[in-house]
Write an enzyme that holds these catalytic residues in place. Structure first.
Site, mmCIF file in Angstrom:
data_model
loop_
_atom_site.group_PDB
_atom_site.id
_atom_site.type_symbol
_atom_site.label_atom_id
_atom_site.label_comp_id
_atom_site.label_asym_id
_atom_site.label_seq_id
_atom_site.Cartn_x
_atom_site.Cartn_y
_atom_site.Cartn_z
ATOM 1 C CG ASP A 198 -4.815 -24.528 -40.492
ATOM 2 O OD1 ASP A 198 -4.091 -24.026 -39.619
ATOM 3 O OD2 ASP A 198 -4.387 -25.330 -41.347
ATOM 4 C CG ASP A 225 -4.026 -25.953 -36.411
ATOM 5 O OD1 ASP A 225 -3.445 -26.702 -35.601
ATOM 6 O OD2 ASP A 225 -3.544 -24.876 -36.796
ATOM 7 C CE1 TYR A 228 -6.702 -22.502 -35.227
ATOM 8 C CE2 TYR A 228 -8.305 -24.016 -36.154
ATOM 9 C CZ TYR A 228 -7.133 -23.301 -36.274
ATOM 10 O OH TYR A 228 -6.394 -23.358 -37.424
ATOM 11 C CG ASN A 281 -0.140 -24.864 -34.416
ATOM 12 O OD1 ASN A 281 -0.598 -25.177 -35.512
ATOM 13 N ND2 ASN A 281 -0.324 -23.662 -33.903
ATOM 14 C CG HIS A 363 -0.454 -28.379 -38.893
ATOM 15 N ND1 HIS A 363 -1.653 -28.127 -39.534
ATOM 16 C CD2 HIS A 363 -0.234 -27.309 -38.072
ATOM 17 C CE1 HIS A 363 -2.139 -26.974 -39.108
ATOM 18 N NE2 HIS A 363 -1.303 -26.454 -38.232
ATOM 19 C CG HIS A 373 2.961 -20.379 -39.506
ATOM 20 N ND1 HIS A 373 3.198 -20.334 -38.158
ATOM 21 C CD2 HIS A 373 1.619 -20.189 -39.671
ATOM 22 C CE1 HIS A 373 2.039 -20.136 -37.518
ATOM 23 N NE2 HIS A 373 1.081 -20.041 -38.421
ATOM 24 C CB VAL A 401 0.377 -21.003 -44.304
ATOM 25 C CG1 VAL A 401 0.217 -19.639 -44.974
ATOM 26 C CG2 VAL A 401 1.793 -21.167 -43.769
ATOM 27 C CG HIS A 402 -4.679 -19.540 -41.066
ATOM 28 N ND1 HIS A 402 -4.849 -18.863 -39.886
ATOM 29 C CD2 HIS A 402 -4.397 -20.831 -40.712
ATOM 30 C CE1 HIS A 402 -4.682 -19.696 -38.860
ATOM 31 N NE2 HIS A 402 -4.413 -20.886 -39.352
#
Length: 545
Positions: A198, A225, A228, A281, A363, A373, A401-402
């Site tokens: 991400d 990811d 973005y 995603n 992912h 999520h 998940v960040h």
């Protein structure tokens, strides 16, 4: 009272872990399963990330004409071949775009073990992709010419120099270098493998990459990811939350130049250190005629054919004594689908005497305790977890998940000494908000019907039928399978030492370069879990939740 005791236990575990660090003793998974630890949010942590603007010199085009830019290196399935990718020519965005002709520019790489002369030559293929929107007022995009060239016959663990471009249309690129992977074997491993997810293209991203490169990785895995671009309208207007800010758009737009900005920024890193990509995603990017993933599958080279996969979304490759499996969460994965059949064949083909370590990545995580999520990928878990368990996957890396989270060994939500360690590393630095809330905290458990992802299939996340969470969708405390969780931007480094021990270290951006947030030796217990080349289905020592 119970909750207070749980908090005291968590603080004690956190202090104990720090004692290991102070006195130089690194815990191992054999010492586990560990009591769950939640690290309080660090007050020095900057959770808000801002994208680099298109005026930043690090994302602007520095070449002219058809000189190569956005150069990257990626691995093939084995040490003796590697992919070189780059872009020539300028992208176009607007209503009246005319794609470049990829046949007009050759795809050539000159390479060798000496900087001069570069005695070897390889040629490859080129393409152009479009991102099209059949709606009034939206801008269409066409890329520069994207080149992919595979170099073969390489020696293991060897430094090679190369330059790429079209010799008939000078200038070619400057001279870059890469180092091949070690030959596959139980005592042969890359020095350091970096994992990041991400990532995005923010000021936090720059900090992540500065920290990551200071650790001198031999290989980078980006677990989904990328840039973005889909947080932007085609006119370049961006938002942290697309659906919140642009709810009335006729289609989910993207601003494709963000891909070019990302490629330019990353050039100095990935033109010398191989990077392997995993679909996320944010790479779906719907466009006209329901086409998806156009930029992702065009810009990067994947060892799909080399690993007998029919898709760029799932493939495998080897780096020394490690067999890596990349899976696609946003393409079909059930037992009747090609991906599942390919995975089964690939797992069957792995010789654990040659590549003892088996690492999988995709992912969205199967095991996360964050509200964001939570149990989103349950259908994929139901379809594939048994297969990964049966063949003894050692570690699974996810993003999405960040935040950062590391599990105890787990299978089917139950502590199991033969299950994989699951590591969520979706904290690379993107502009979306960080995950802070935990599903096991009061009021944070999501409504089950809201959890499935529209691109991932049906609904599979039912209430638990046994253990502390029996009859509920969430635990009322940090689950036992969750060993350590913390919200911060960062990256991780895996150092495989031998056929049984690998050192995992997670680094936080806000720390000094010589500090770390989490560290543990991941140990393969061959006497307990292996029967030939497969894991015993119901191995001893299994603990119920």
């Amino acid at each position: 009272m119970v909750q207070q005791l749980g908090q005291v236990a968590a603080v004690f575990s956190f202090l104990l872990l720090n004692l290991f660090r102070v006195f130089g003793e690194i815990p191992t998974t054999v010492d586990g399963p560990f009591k769950p630890v939640t690290v309080p949010l660090d007050e020095s942590f900057r959770g808000y990330a801002t994208d680099l603007p298109d005026t930043d010199p690090r994302v602007q085009r520095k070449v002219t004409g058809f000189e190569p830019e956005q150069i990257s290196v990626s691995l093939s399935s084995s040490h003796d071949s590697i992919w070189i990718s780059w872009i020539t020519g300028e992208f176009q965005i607007g209503r009246n775009i005319k794609p470049l002709d990829p046949k007009t520019i050759a795809s050539v790489v000159h390479y060798g073990k000496l900087r001069f002369p570069l005695i070897h030559k390889a040629t490859g293929e080129s393409l152009v992709y479009n991102q099209l929107y059949p709606f009034e007022g939206l801008e269409n995009y066409t890329s520069g010419i994207i080149h992919h060239v595979r170099l073969t016959g390489l020696e293991p663990n060897t430094l090679y120099y190369y330059r790429c471009g079209d010799p008939s249309k000078l200038p070619m690129s400057g001279i870059h270098s890469f180092k091949t992977m070690p030959v596959s074997g139980p005592r042969s491993y890359p020095g350091r493998i970096a994992f990041v997810g991400d990532l995005g293209l923010t000021y936090n991203t720059t900090s992540t990459l500065d920290h990551l490169m200071s650790n001198n990785p031999d290989l980078i895995l980006l677990v989904g990811d990328v840039c973005y671009a889909n947080l932007y309208l085609t006119n370049g207007t961006g938002s942290d939350c697309y659906s919140c800010s642009f709810s009335d758009t006729p289609i989910h737009e993207t601003y494709q130049p963000r891909w070019d900005y990302w490629g330019r920024f990353m050039n100095s890193f990935v033109s010398k250190v191989p990077i392997m990509m995993v679909q996320g995603n944010h790479e779906i990017e719907e466009q006209a005629k329901n086409q998806t993933f156009a930029s992702y599958i065009s810009r990067f080279a994947f060892p799909s054919k080399e690993s007998r996969s029919s898709s760029p979304f799932y493939y495998s490759f080897e780096a020394g004594g490690i067999h890596f499996i990349v899976l696609g969460a946003y393409v079909a994965y059930n037992k009747s689908d090609d991906q599942y059949k390919w995975l089964h064949k690939d797992l069957e083909s792995v010789n654990r005497d040659v590549t003892p370590w088996l690492i999988a990545t995709w992912h969205p995580p199967w095991y996360t305790t964050y509200t964001a999520h939570y149990r989103e990928a349950e259908c994929m878990k139901v379809a594939m977890e048994d297969l990964l368990y049966e063949y003894g996957v050692d570690i699974v890396f996810n993003g999405h998940v960040h935040a950062y989270e590391r599990s105890n060994r787990v299978y089917n939500y139950t502590l199991d000494p033969c299950g994989p360690i699951y590591i969520t590393i979706g904290d690379g630095g993107n502009r979306e908000k960080m995950a802070i809330k935990h599903a096991d905290e009061p009021g944070n458990c999501p409504e089950p019907s809201t959890t499935p992802d529209q691109f991932m299939g049906g609904f599979c996340a039912y209430n638990f039928t046994s253990g502390p969470a029996s009859g509920n969708f969430c635990w009322d405390r940090q689950p036992e399978y969750s060993a350590y969780r913390e919200t911060s931007f960062g990256h991780g480094i895996l150092e495989v030492k031998n056929e049984t021990h690998a050192l995992w270290t997670w680094y936080r951006n806000q720390d000094m370069y010589n500090k770390f947030g989490d560290q543990i030796y991941i140990v393969r217990q061959l006497d307990k879990c292996l029967l030939g080349q497969k894991v015993v289905k119901h191995c001893t020592g299994k603990q119920n939740m």
